[in-house]
Design a protein around this motif. Sequence first.
Motif, short mmCIF file in Angstrom:
data_model
loop_
_atom_site.label_atom_id
_atom_site.label_comp_id
_atom_site.label_asym_id
_atom_site.label_seq_id
_atom_site.Cartn_x
_atom_site.Cartn_y
_atom_site.Cartn_z
N ARG A 219 0.93 -1.19 0.04
CA ARG A 219 -0.04 0.18 -0.20
C ARG A 219 0.83 1.29 0.19
N GLY A 220 0.28 2.49 -0.41
CA GLY A 220 1.14 3.58 -0.31
C GLY A 220 1.53 3.97 1.05
N TYR A 221 2.68 4.75 0.95
CA TYR A 221 3.36 5.12 2.21
C TYR A 221 2.44 6.16 3.00
N ARG A 222 2.28 6.04 4.38
CA ARG A 222 1.83 6.78 5.31
C ARG A 222 2.72 7.40 6.24
N SER A 234 7.72 -2.67 -5.68
CA SER A 234 6.61 -1.75 -5.82
C SER A 234 6.43 -0.50 -6.18
N THR A 235 7.69 0.12 -5.13
CA THR A 235 7.89 1.63 -5.17
C THR A 235 8.37 1.88 -6.54
N TYR A 238 5.52 1.77 -9.37
CA TYR A 238 4.15 2.92 -9.29
C TYR A 238 5.08 4.14 -9.08
N GLU A 240 6.17 5.68 -6.49
CA GLU A 240 6.01 6.53 -5.34
C GLU A 240 6.17 5.36 -4.14
N MET A 242 5.87 2.60 -1.48
CA MET A 242 5.08 1.54 -1.09
C MET A 242 5.50 0.91 -0.22
#
Length: 455
Positions: A219-222, A234-235, A238, A240, A242
């Motif tokens: 999932r996206g980094y928070r 995945s980074t 995409y 960005e 992940m």
Amino acid sequence: MEAGGPQPAQAEEGKGGLRTALAGLTTRGRSFLAAGVAAAICAYVLGQSDLLRVGLLLAVLPLVCATVLYRTRYRVAGSRRLSPARVPAGSEARVHLRMDNVSRLPTGLLMLQDRVPYVLGPRPRFVLDRVEAGGRREVSYRVRSDLRGRYPLGPLQLRLTDPFGMCELTRSFSTYDTLTVIPRVEALPAVRLSGEAKGYGDGRNRSLALAGEDDVIPRGYRHGDDLRRVHWRSTARYGELMVRREEQPQRARCTVLLDTRAHAFRGAGPDSAFEWAVAGTASALVHMLERGFSVRLLTDTGNSVPGEGSDGFAGASQESADAAGLMMDTLAVIDHSDGAGLSPAYDVLRGGNEGLLIAFLGDLDEEQATVAAKMRQRSGAAVAFVLDSTAWAHGPGGAPGGPGDERLRMLREAGWTAVAVPPGVALVDLWKQADHMRTSSGPAPAAGTTTGGWG
């Protein structure tokens, strides 16, 4: 919680207003009116002008008082506040009344009377002295009920009197409030419930997004995520940051089943078997919510509370406090059902993923004991408190009857932890007994003599 704010007293409008005012004349006012009329007649017959003046004064005074009092009927406002609005059976709640004089003139003597059901106690009455213009008076009284339910309070009645005591008018306020008396809740000891997993409190387990740790969906980094969990492949794909999805916390589930069949319970009143079952259900629901479980209330009719969402449990979409309040409100007014069996409740249970099942059952015949035994296949673990309503009807030490050893044996062979409920025994003792029955291979001791965990 204020009961709707100040509300004006209601009064009849139109042609009946004068009749209403004259009907409110007190004994003193009627006596003055009768004496004035008599004096006026005597003065006319005897030709005494001075006596005529006295007669007119006596007759006009109560009429003036009634007219003035009637015209001030809308100038007093009141409000009611319950503290608290939801109270356990046997506990007291306080009702606060506030009267405001919203007119420019002081009032006379005010007499308040609030309508309350007989079960809450005597009807409260108060006498208020003269209230100045723009003034306020506050009074309070206590109510208490040993019977659960929803009880209306109001409407508030106000009796207005003039300074001379010539007229007395009764006005009713338009609003009323509801006091909810919920079942008594016992604090139950914490035990290790069978079938639950560790993590996220006693009532939660964890599951991975996919079967393998290497195959988790990123999932996206928070902000605040651990950089060591960045998924570089995945980074790069995409463009960005992940991160690998961590284990997802899930609440363990618990269904509390209440048998409400009318023919399964005998007797009535706060000490009856059915009221014990309702109070036990409330205690179990609150206890499991406090342990972090997703909880629902299920009855023999198949009705489920809160019934929100696809699974019908009180989960993330509803806070535990709101869920507890909704279920307590339901238990406050729940009554016997006309159902003949437990099959509707069995149909609601879905196989394999219902978690813990806690049941409070009345008298069981062989057919219903078979249905209850099959419920065990649709839950992770099952605990049943079976009441003998015949024994409860005779009281402690009375004649035995009820489920019998055969019914309990059928439930236990099906995997239930089945506990017979004798009259007058506290739920906390039976809770410990059920705890011992799950952790001990020997016979269960008397209620309240052991402790341990439901392992």
